[in-house]
Design a protein around this motif. Structure first.
Motif, PDB file in Angstrom:
ATOM      1  N   UNK A  35      -2.117  -1.676  -8.724  1.00  0.00           N
ATOM      2  CA  UNK A  35      -3.285  -1.007  -9.727  1.00  0.00           C
ATOM      3  C   UNK A  35      -4.183  -0.741  -8.650  1.00  0.00           C
ATOM      4  N   UNK A  36      -4.799   0.408  -8.767  1.00  0.00           N
ATOM      5  CA  UNK A  36      -5.964   0.938  -7.824  1.00  0.00           C
ATOM      6  C   UNK A  36      -5.671   0.579  -6.385  1.00  0.00           C
ATOM      7  N   UNK A  37      -4.351   0.314  -6.011  1.00  0.00           N
ATOM      8  CA  UNK A  37      -3.837   0.364  -4.503  1.00  0.00           C
ATOM      9  C   UNK A  37      -4.423  -0.775  -4.031  1.00  0.00           C
ATOM     10  N   UNK A  38      -4.848  -1.914  -4.601  1.00  0.00           N
ATOM     11  CA  UNK A  38      -5.588  -3.016  -3.968  1.00  0.00           C
ATOM     12  C   UNK A  38      -4.587  -3.855  -2.884  1.00  0.00           C
ATOM     13  N   UNK A  75     -10.771   5.850  -0.267  1.00  0.00           N
ATOM     14  CA  UNK A  75     -11.029   4.956   0.601  1.00  0.00           C
ATOM     15  C   UNK A  75      -9.709   4.232   0.827  1.00  0.00           C
ATOM     16  N   UNK A  76      -8.942   3.613  -0.193  1.00  0.00           N
ATOM     17  CA  UNK A  76      -7.916   2.897   0.168  1.00  0.00           C
ATOM     18  C   UNK A  76      -6.713   3.606   0.547  1.00  0.00           C
ATOM     19  N   UNK A  77      -6.398   4.692   0.352  1.00  0.00           N
ATOM     20  CA  UNK A  77      -5.538   5.870   0.979  1.00  0.00           C
ATOM     21  C   UNK A  77      -5.722   5.834   2.429  1.00  0.00           C
ATOM     22  N   UNK A  78      -6.783   6.238   2.699  1.00  0.00           N
ATOM     23  CA  UNK A  78      -7.433   6.516   3.939  1.00  0.00           C
ATOM     24  C   UNK A  78      -7.172   5.253   4.997  1.00  0.00           C
ATOM     25  N   UNK A  83       4.391  -6.677  -6.328  1.00  0.00           N
ATOM     26  CA  UNK A  83       4.020  -5.731  -5.314  1.00  0.00           C
ATOM     27  C   UNK A  83       5.200  -5.979  -4.197  1.00  0.00           C
ATOM     28  N   UNK A  84       5.273  -4.520  -3.449  1.00  0.00           N
ATOM     29  CA  UNK A  84       6.301  -4.649  -2.185  1.00  0.00           C
ATOM     30  C   UNK A  84       6.781  -3.469  -1.992  1.00  0.00           C
ATOM     31  N   UNK A  85       8.157  -3.553  -1.409  1.00  0.00           N
ATOM     32  CA  UNK A  85       9.053  -2.360  -1.108  1.00  0.00           C
ATOM     33  C   UNK A  85      10.438  -2.669  -1.687  1.00  0.00           C
ATOM     34  N   UNK A  86      10.940  -1.792  -2.529  1.00  0.00           N
ATOM     35  CA  UNK A  86      12.179  -1.894  -3.031  1.00  0.00           C
ATOM     36  C   UNK A  86      13.221  -1.009  -2.616  1.00  0.00           C
ATOM     37  N   UNK A  87      14.556  -1.185  -2.267  1.00  0.00           N
ATOM     38  CA  UNK A  87      15.455  -0.269  -2.003  1.00  0.00           C
ATOM     39  C   UNK A  87      16.362  -0.202  -3.025  1.00  0.00           C
ATOM     40  N   UNK A  88      16.174  -0.920  -3.927  1.00  0.00           N
ATOM     41  CA  UNK A  88      17.493  -0.969  -5.171  1.00  0.00           C
ATOM     42  C   UNK A  88      17.022  -0.294  -6.188  1.00  0.00           C
ATOM     43  N   UNK A  89      15.968   0.358  -6.499  1.00  0.00           N
ATOM     44  CA  UNK A  89      15.251   1.134  -7.732  1.00  0.00           C
ATOM     45  C   UNK A  89      14.890   0.041  -8.741  1.00  0.00           C
TER      46      UNK A  89
END
Length: 514
Positions: A149-152, A182-185, A61-67
């Motif tokens: 998964x499911x944006x949890x 709801x998760x997206x909102x 889980x997280x944010x990748x700048x490296x592909x």
């Protein structure tokens, strides 16, 4: 794109991507991890720079700048291609900003994984065009943000993105934001409170709107419903509504509300069901829809409007096609979620086929698509409208896709996801670059979001799906809605356009009062 063959363009041409060895992405990952990645993570939980396994979870889980692909084979090729392009941006230097694609990349539903791969392919193509052909600052780095998964894990990932607004290559927009729930909102609300510009790709729920900083490139469910009812010229008061009561599903709820508005005087009571909330779990819906099919047989209905996701829709179509009155012939109208069914091997395709001795298929399934590759291309049976979009805008995407397909995998464009992902990225890039103007500085976050209400008239986004003329709430006004039919062989055939306003937009995309 240009008519020249390979090797006849300058170094800015998209086809030069084929000269990049994707294997170099591993080196790029190391370089970008040092230059741009978040701080050092717990080595026992770390997956890659900026990505780790939360306690109690094996998802990355997280944010990748490296592909980094989060361990998901479905997106591996396109993620690596994005990593390679990010490395090239870092190597060449100059003014650059980041655009994040936020999705549940480690979802388990196969159809959802395919959708995300296609959408990410569209994002990548638009990144290349922005960086290689257009030659305007700033260059664009793409971040992959996995909410799980499911944006949890939406909250931790959203907070991580907020913190990247001050990075050396600062975040200036978030796109993706693809599921109306709801998760997206909640995630959109948190990004909005921190002033992060956003461009939703496939969100259509009416209650995820008028949020500061959010623009969308897909029609709302209200506009989809208006377009469907306008297309269904034979609708009478016997038409019947079947709807999901799943409380977490904003898509199903607002689509039901939109159908209610368009069908105010129906003879028969609507039929409810409750889905599990899991994208690929039908639960006990077979029995529920068998009962609903019995009810439909007791009525005189021939038209059904369905407000629900693709898995319940699959089960409903199958049960309706097996019902004792199926030879009556039904037409089912629904929203864009039906695009998943083209690749769904569990659908009883016999329900969509015409049987010997019957005058028509037992079930004809039509849906309001977000995009379709045949929409803006003239053919013997179709002349595109003069306004609302153009073949040239679509051909630009199609040409670029043909050049990079060896790196990112096959894609027929028919589910519309690549097209809409491309258009969302195009909108984000246009907002960033108009906010940058002639300056040599990174634009402020607020300067980017300030652009959204002005993307109309001559400043509209020339999307591959059609014109994107944003209203003051960030929604595309009177966006072209392709009506698509799913047939028994799995093909998604373009039936024609329908317009929320009942007609194409004016030629200047400027709407006048009165």
């Amino acid at each position: 794109m240009h008519p020249e063959g390979p090797g006849e363009r300058g170094e800015s041409g998209v086809n030069n991507l084929t000269r990049i060895a994707i294997g170099a992405a591993a080196v790029a990952a190391l370089v970008l991890g040092v230059l741009f990645g978040p701080g050092v993570l717990d080595p026992d939980r770390s997956c890659a720079a900026g990505v780790e396994r939360p306690e109690g979870s094996e998802e990355c889980i997280g944010v990748s700048a490296t592909g980094f692909d989060f361990g998901v084979g479905e997106i591996r090729d396109v993620a690596r291609a994005i990593g390679a392009e990010n490395a090239r941006v870092a190597k060449e230097g100059g003014l650059a900003v980041s655009v994040a694609v936020m999705m549940p990349f480690s979802a388990t539903a196969p159809e959802q994984l395919t959708k995300m791969r296609h959408e990410l392919q569209g994002v990548y193509i638009r990144q290349l065009l922005a960086n290689r052909e257009e030659g305007r600052p700033p260059r664009i780095r793409v971040l992959l943000a996995n909410t799980g998964n499911l944006g949890l894990h939406w909250e931790s990932v959203t907070e991580q993105l907020v913190g990247m607004a001050d990075d050396p290559v600062p975040l200036r927009a978030v796109t993706g934001i693809a599921t109306s729930n709801t998760v997206t909102k909640q995630s959109v609300g948190l990004l909005s409170r921190h002033g992060i510009p956003m461009v939703g790709s496939t969100i259509t729920a009416d209650d995820i709107t008028d949020i500061p900083g959010l623009a969308r490139v897909s029609p709302t469910n209200t506009d989809e419903a208006r377009a469907l009812v306008a297309h269904a010229t034979s609708v009478d008061r016997n038409a019947l509504l079947v709807y999901d009561t799943q409380p977490m599903d904003n898509y199903a709820r607002t689509l039901r509300e939109a159908f209610d508005q368009q069908l105010p005087d129906q003879v028969y009571d609507a039929r409810p069901f409750t889905s599990s909330g899991e994208p690929d779990d039908p639960g006990n819906l077979g029995n529920v829809f068998n009962s609903i099919a019995h009810y439909i047989c007791d009525t005189e209905a021939r038209t059904v409007f369905f407000a629900g996701r693709h898995t319940p829709l699959r089960v409903f179509v199958s049960e309706l096609g097996r019902s004792g009155c199926a030879e009556r012939g039904f037409t089912v109208f629904t929203g864009d979620e039906a695009s998943y069914l083209g690749q769904d091997e569990l659908l009883d395709r016999a329900a969509l086929e015409q049987r010997p001795g019957e005058k028509r298929p037992r079930v004809v399934l039509k849906y309001a698509a977000l995009a379709h590759p045949d929409s803006w291309v003239a053919s013997s049976g179709h002349t595109p409208p003069a306004t609302g979009g153009s073949e040239a805008a679509f051909r630009r995407l199609e040409s670029a896709l043909s050049e990079v397909r060896p790196e990112i995998g096959e894609n027929t464009l028919h589910d519309g996801q690549t097209i809409i992902g491309y258009d969302a990225m195009a909108t984000a890039v246009q907002g960033i670059r108009r906010a940058t103007g002639a300056s040599a500085a990174v634009p402020a976050l607020g300067d980017v979001t300030a652009q959204w209400p002005h993307f109309t008239g001559s400043l509209r986004v020339e999307g591959a799906s059609g014109w994107i003329c944003l209203d003051t709430e960030g929604n595309p006004r009177n966006k072209a809605v392709p009506i698509v039919r799913l047939t028994g062989d799995g093909s998604l055939g373009f039936e024609g356009f329908s317009w929320p306003d009942g007609k194409p937009p004016p030629e200047d995309c400027v709407y006048r009062k009165g």
